[in-house]
Design a protein around this motif. Sequence first.
Motif, PDB file in Angstrom:
ATOM      1  N   PHE A  37      -4.307   1.383  -4.367  1.00 40.48           N
ATOM      2  CA  PHE A  37      -4.500   1.138  -5.793  1.00 40.48           C
ATOM      3  C   PHE A  37      -3.332   0.350  -6.369  1.00 40.48           C
ATOM      4  CE2 PHE A  37      -3.766   2.517 -10.189  1.00 40.48           C
ATOM      5  CZ  PHE A  37      -4.952   2.094 -10.774  1.00 40.48           C
ATOM      6  N   TRP A  38      -2.119   0.748  -6.034  1.00 37.24           N
ATOM      7  CA  TRP A  38      -0.940   0.023  -6.528  1.00 37.24           C
ATOM      8  C   TRP A  38      -0.849  -1.374  -5.921  1.00 37.24           C
ATOM      9  CZ3 TRP A  38       2.475   4.894  -5.889  1.00 37.24           C
ATOM     10  CH2 TRP A  38       2.437   5.639  -7.055  1.00 37.24           C
ATOM     11  N   SER A  40      -3.262  -3.274  -5.200  1.00 36.57           N
ATOM     12  CA  SER A  40      -4.256  -4.146  -5.826  1.00 36.57           C
ATOM     13  C   SER A  40      -3.746  -4.779  -7.117  1.00 36.57           C
ATOM     14  CB  SER A  40      -5.535  -3.364  -6.115  1.00 36.57           C
ATOM     15  OG  SER A  40      -5.341  -2.439  -7.156  1.00 36.57           O
ATOM     16  N   HIS A  41      -2.647  -4.291  -7.633  1.00 32.98           N
ATOM     17  CA  HIS A  41      -2.069  -4.843  -8.857  1.00 32.98           C
ATOM     18  C   HIS A  41      -0.878  -5.755  -8.585  1.00 32.98           C
ATOM     19  CE1 HIS A  41      -4.462  -1.553 -10.442  1.00 32.98           C
ATOM     20  NE2 HIS A  41      -4.457  -2.199 -11.586  1.00 32.98           N
ATOM     21  N   THR A  42      -0.688  -6.166  -7.342  1.00 34.77           N
ATOM     22  CA  THR A  42       0.425  -7.039  -6.999  1.00 34.77           C
ATOM     23  C   THR A  42      -0.066  -8.459  -6.763  1.00 34.77           C
ATOM     24  OG1 THR A  42       0.244  -6.671  -4.616  1.00 34.77           O
ATOM     25  CG2 THR A  42       1.611  -5.109  -5.863  1.00 34.77           C
ATOM     26  N   ALA A  45      -2.917  -9.144  -4.034  1.00 36.75           N
ATOM     27  CA  ALA A  45      -4.312  -8.753  -4.221  1.00 36.75           C
ATOM     28  C   ALA A  45      -5.312  -9.874  -3.913  1.00 36.75           C
ATOM     29  CB  ALA A  45      -4.521  -8.210  -5.624  1.00 36.75           C
ATOM     30  N   GLU A  49      -8.120  -9.582  -0.991  1.00 40.87           N
ATOM     31  CA  GLU A  49      -9.541  -9.729  -1.346  1.00 40.87           C
ATOM     32  C   GLU A  49     -10.198 -10.827  -0.517  1.00 40.87           C
ATOM     33  OE1 GLU A  49     -13.125  -9.229  -3.465  1.00 40.87           O
ATOM     34  OE2 GLU A  49     -11.325  -7.993  -3.587  1.00 40.87           O
TER      35      GLU A  49
END
Length: 64
Positions: A37-38, A40-42, A45, A49
């Motif tokens: 989750f963390w 995915s905010h960098t 990401a 993806e």
Amino acid sequence: MTVSLPLVVVLGFFAWGAVKFLGVRTWIVALIALFGFWLSHTFMAPAIESGTRSGVDVINDSHD
């Protein structure tokens, strides 16, 4: 017959199997999920993806 499952469902199934059959502790699965989750905010990401989509496309193309 084609079955379509979201990737998160497949990963959740593997996490459940790891806890149930391999003896992986639940807090480790939660920690890895939180890390994802963390992550995915960098800035990484979009690359993650893109790589995931490419891998899924390769697997899907091999079954056609």
